[in-house]
Design a protein around this motif. Structure first.
Motif, PDB file in Angstrom:
ATOM      1  N   VAL A 363      -8.220   6.854 -17.215  1.00 57.65           N
ATOM      2  CA  VAL A 363      -7.810   6.902 -18.613  1.00 57.65           C
ATOM      3  C   VAL A 363      -7.312   8.307 -18.927  1.00 57.65           C
ATOM      4  O   VAL A 363      -7.950   9.301 -18.567  1.00 57.65           O
ATOM      5  CB  VAL A 363      -8.968   6.525 -19.548  1.00 57.65           C
ATOM      6  N   GLU A 364      -6.168   8.389 -19.592  1.00 54.50           N
ATOM      7  CA  GLU A 364      -5.586   9.677 -19.943  1.00 54.50           C
ATOM      8  C   GLU A 364      -5.206   9.694 -21.416  1.00 54.50           C
ATOM      9  O   GLU A 364      -4.497   8.805 -21.895  1.00 54.50           O
ATOM     10  CB  GLU A 364      -4.352   9.958 -19.081  1.00 54.50           C
ATOM     11  N   LEU A 365      -5.701  10.689 -22.133  1.00 58.68           N
ATOM     12  CA  LEU A 365      -5.287  10.947 -23.504  1.00 58.68           C
ATOM     13  C   LEU A 365      -4.607  12.301 -23.528  1.00 58.68           C
ATOM     14  O   LEU A 365      -5.184  13.300 -23.085  1.00 58.68           O
ATOM     15  CB  LEU A 365      -6.490  10.968 -24.448  1.00 58.68           C
ATOM     16  N   LYS A 366      -3.376  12.337 -24.037  1.00 60.06           N
ATOM     17  CA  LYS A 366      -2.672  13.613 -24.099  1.00 60.06           C
ATOM     18  C   LYS A 366      -1.799  13.676 -25.346  1.00 60.06           C
ATOM     19  O   LYS A 366      -1.386  12.660 -25.903  1.00 60.06           O
ATOM     20  CB  LYS A 366      -1.841  13.840 -22.841  1.00 60.06           C
ATOM     21  N   ASN A 367      -1.561  14.886 -25.770  1.00 65.01           N
ATOM     22  CA  ASN A 367      -0.763  15.128 -26.977  1.00 65.01           C
ATOM     23  C   ASN A 367      -1.335  14.357 -28.172  1.00 65.01           C
ATOM     24  O   ASN A 367      -0.632  13.621 -28.874  1.00 65.01           O
ATOM     25  CB  ASN A 367       0.702  14.744 -26.740  1.00 65.01           C
ATOM     26  N   ILE A 368      -2.634  14.549 -28.363  1.00 61.60           N
ATOM     27  CA  ILE A 368      -3.325  13.896 -29.467  1.00 61.60           C
ATOM     28  C   ILE A 368      -3.629  14.940 -30.531  1.00 61.60           C
ATOM     29  O   ILE A 368      -4.206  15.995 -30.250  1.00 61.60           O
ATOM     30  CB  ILE A 368      -4.648  13.247 -29.000  1.00 61.60           C
ATOM     31  N   ASN A 369      -3.229  14.658 -31.744  1.00 61.94           N
ATOM     32  CA  ASN A 369      -3.561  15.513 -32.883  1.00 61.94           C
ATOM     33  C   ASN A 369      -4.521  14.745 -33.785  1.00 61.94           C
ATOM     34  O   ASN A 369      -4.195  13.652 -34.257  1.00 61.94           O
ATOM     35  CB  ASN A 369      -2.298  15.892 -33.652  1.00 61.94           C
ATOM     36  N   TYR A 370      -5.715  15.303 -33.992  1.00 56.04           N
ATOM     37  CA  TYR A 370      -6.732  14.570 -34.742  1.00 56.04           C
ATOM     38  C   TYR A 370      -7.301  15.435 -35.853  1.00 56.04           C
ATOM     39  O   TYR A 370      -7.698  16.581 -35.630  1.00 56.04           O
ATOM     40  CB  TYR A 370      -7.864  14.130 -33.815  1.00 56.04           C
ATOM     41  N   VAL A 371      -7.357  14.870 -37.053  1.00 57.92           N
ATOM     42  CA  VAL A 371      -7.996  15.519 -38.192  1.00 57.92           C
ATOM     43  C   VAL A 371      -9.033  14.558 -38.753  1.00 57.92           C
ATOM     44  O   VAL A 371      -8.711  13.429 -39.134  1.00 57.92           O
ATOM     45  CB  VAL A 371      -6.974  15.878 -39.294  1.00 57.92           C
ATOM     46  N   ARG A 372     -10.260  15.012 -38.752  1.00 57.01           N
ATOM     47  CA  ARG A 372     -11.319  14.174 -39.316  1.00 57.01           C
ATOM     48  C   ARG A 372     -11.424  14.440 -40.810  1.00 57.01           C
ATOM     49  O   ARG A 372     -11.346  15.587 -41.264  1.00 57.01           O
ATOM     50  CB  ARG A 372     -12.648  14.470 -38.631  1.00 57.01           C
ATOM     51  N   LYS A 373     -11.622  13.371 -41.589  1.00 56.69           N
ATOM     52  CA  LYS A 373     -11.651  13.511 -43.039  1.00 56.69           C
ATOM     53  C   LYS A 373     -12.972  12.974 -43.592  1.00 56.69           C
ATOM     54  O   LYS A 373     -13.672  12.200 -42.915  1.00 56.69           O
ATOM     55  CB  LYS A 373     -10.461  12.777 -43.664  1.00 56.69           C
ATOM     56  N   PRO A 374     -13.336  13.337 -44.791  1.00 59.82           N
ATOM     57  CA  PRO A 374     -14.587  12.853 -45.385  1.00 59.82           C
ATOM     58  C   PRO A 374     -14.573  11.344 -45.565  1.00 59.82           C
ATOM     59  O   PRO A 374     -13.513  10.718 -45.683  1.00 59.82           O
ATOM     60  CB  PRO A 374     -14.639  13.568 -46.742  1.00 59.82           C
ATOM     61  N   SER A 375     -15.775  10.752 -45.580  1.00 62.25           N
ATOM     62  CA  SER A 375     -15.895   9.301 -45.713  1.00 62.25           C
ATOM     63  C   SER A 375     -16.954   8.948 -46.744  1.00 62.25           C
ATOM     64  O   SER A 375     -18.064   9.490 -46.722  1.00 62.25           O
ATOM     65  CB  SER A 375     -16.277   8.681 -44.365  1.00 62.25           C
ATOM     66  N   LYS A 376     -16.624   8.023 -47.618  1.00 58.86           N
ATOM     67  CA  LYS A 376     -17.602   7.561 -48.607  1.00 58.86           C
ATOM     68  C   LYS A 376     -18.470   6.424 -48.061  1.00 58.86           C
ATOM     69  O   LYS A 376     -19.480   6.060 -48.676  1.00 58.86           O
ATOM     70  CB  LYS A 376     -16.878   7.082 -49.869  1.00 58.86           C
ATOM     71  N   ASN A 377     -18.081   5.845 -46.889  1.00 61.65           N
ATOM     72  CA  ASN A 377     -18.800   4.687 -46.366  1.00 61.65           C
ATOM     73  C   ASN A 377     -19.450   4.912 -45.004  1.00 61.65           C
ATOM     74  O   ASN A 377     -20.077   4.001 -44.467  1.00 61.65           O
ATOM     75  CB  ASN A 377     -17.862   3.476 -46.259  1.00 61.65           C
ATOM     76  N   LEU A 378     -19.311   6.088 -44.417  1.00 58.87           N
ATOM     77  CA  LEU A 378     -19.883   6.324 -43.092  1.00 58.87           C
ATOM     78  C   LEU A 378     -21.399   6.149 -43.088  1.00 58.87           C
ATOM     79  O   LEU A 378     -21.984   5.725 -42.085  1.00 58.87           O
ATOM     80  CB  LEU A 378     -19.516   7.724 -42.609  1.00 58.87           C
TER      81      LEU A 378
END
Length: 433
Positions: A363-378
């Motif tokens: 499995v290869e993941l590349k060129n991934i841009n990730y921004v985690r955001k707040p959640s009201k339901n987590l």
């Protein structure tokens, strides 16, 4: 082209036209013409298209009856949904096209109490807004509204489909399928109203579709026939929104291979891209995903998923499947040869790759841009991944952006971090059973 009004169909939105439409189809099957649905609202129950093509002109609405008795049970039994109840049936027929600029309305809300909600057990109480996101209670309903089985050279193009009570379009053991330019819009509180299911199919192109569904938008599996692969699938240029999984590849004992996904936007979905395999007797291989935008928002209720933009699971989740369905074949791994390249993600939970006993490889993941955001339901399911229908429990730190289980073979390249971390677990799971 045969007009259904020539056989007595009335487009007043009141008259039941099943017999008239079936008569037009029967004649067209003899003359090898297509059947036309003209402008108007035509109510119908189950119609067997018998290999006849269907054209919906502008302003035409083919609307499902709100009476379950107008959808008699067929002699096809689905592994999970049971006896088939459908509005349009195509079985053992080739060269069928359903197209036009009209609408198919499956009248899904008629089969639910839309004032009620099925609120699941939770770690914390649900507030009113969260209750409003939960599913309607399930009752009897048509279960595979537009149904294809054992057919080849199928085209579904241009039409709008709304308000399915369960699976919207399903293709079972079909070959050479093109689904182009569809708009599918279903109730976001309705369980199981998936947009498209491809089950044990071969040679599928899905392009230029806009799908908003309570359940999965596009599902690729072998649920019709665990022994028969679903393979050679292309999905491109689509906009998807799901209260469950926007795109899901695999399920329980499915064998899925050769899948290419590109140029798609997944928005406001409970889970973005998902690959799911059982821990044994299951395989997803040769998958390429490129040029995607994925945004997740956790939705309260019984929906599968917990805000994961990209999620791969190869864990046992066949607990609800009867023993006589267990396939005889074995596989040496569950997920292999998967490349995800060029994806921009915003999400309310981490990306996850979770296997066991080395059953995820290459499995290869590349060129991934990730921004985690707040959640009201987590807080409802907690800081974890959702392995439904499995029974795995993994704690995911809030600071985590990508979580890889300790024995999954995954290579990460050019991953852009935004104040989150990449975690490779070094301890065995205590929650796998």
């Amino acid at each position: 082209m045969i007009n259904i009004m020539e056989f007595g169909a009335v487009g007043d939105g009141v008259t039941l036209n099943t017999e008239s439409i079936q008569a037009a189809v029967d004649r067209a099957s003899e003359t090898r013409e297509a059947v036309m649905i003209p402008c108007g609202v035509f109510i119908t129950g189950t119609v067997n298209l018998k290999g006849t093509s269907l054209y919906l002109e502008s302003g035409a609405v083919l609307k499902g009856s709100e009476n379950l008795d107008d959808y008699p049970e067929q002699d096809y039994i689905h592994n999970e949904l049971g006896a088939l109840r459908a509005m349009l049936i195509i079985r053992d027929c080739d060269h069928v096209t359903i197209e036009g600029s009209g609408t198919i309305d499956f009248s899904g809300r008629a089969f639910y109490d839309t004032s009620a909600r099925n609120v699941p057990d939770s770690r914390v109480p649900f507030n009113d807004e969260q209750i409003s996101e939960c599913t309607y209670p399930i009752g009897q309903r048509p279960n595979e509204c537009l149904f294809f089985h054992n057919s080849q050279n199928i085209v579904v193009r241009g039409i709008k489909i709304i308000d399915a009570p369960c699976w919207t379009i399903s293709f079972h053991e079909c070959e050479n399928i093109k689904v182009i330019g569809l708009t599918i819009d279903t109730d976001l509180n309705m369980p199981n109203n998936d947009g498209m299911h491809f089950c044990s199919c071969k040679g599928v192109i899905v392009s230029d579709c806009n799908i908003s569904s309570g359940d999965d938008c596009i599902a690729i599996s072998g649920i019709t026939n665990w022994e028969k692969p679903c393979e050679n699938i292309v999905i491109t240029n689509c906009i998807l929104r799901s209260c469950s999984k926007a795109i899901v590849i695999g399920y329980i004992y499915s064998c899925v291979r050769n899948v290419a996904i590109s140029n798609c936007i997944i928005k406001e979905s409970n889970r973005g891209l998902c690959i799911m395999c059982n821990d044994e007797s299951s395989l997803v291989e040769n998958v390429r995903v490129t040029n995607m935008i994925i945004d997740t928002v956790i939705r309260a209720g019984n929906w599968w998923g917990n805000g994961e933009p990209i999620f791969m699971m190869a864990v046992k989740h066949d607990y609800h499947i009867a023993a006589n369905q267990h396939p005889e074949y074995k596989t040496d791994c569950a997920i292999r040869n998967v490349c995800i390249d060029g994806v921009s993600c915003t999400g309310e939970n981490a990306i996850g790759i979770i296997g066991q006993n080395g059953n995820i490889r290459e499995v290869e993941l590349k060129n991934i841009n990730y921004v985690r955001k707040p959640s009201k339901n987590l807080s409802l399911k907690g800081e974890t991944f959702d392995f439904s229908p499995g029974r795995v429990d993994v704690d995911i730190p809030r600071s985590c952006g990508i979580y890889v289980s300790r024995d999954a073979e995954a290579e990460l390249k050019q991953i852009n971090t935004h104040e989150w971390s990449v975690i490779t677990d070094q301890s065995p799971f205590s929650g796998i059973s």
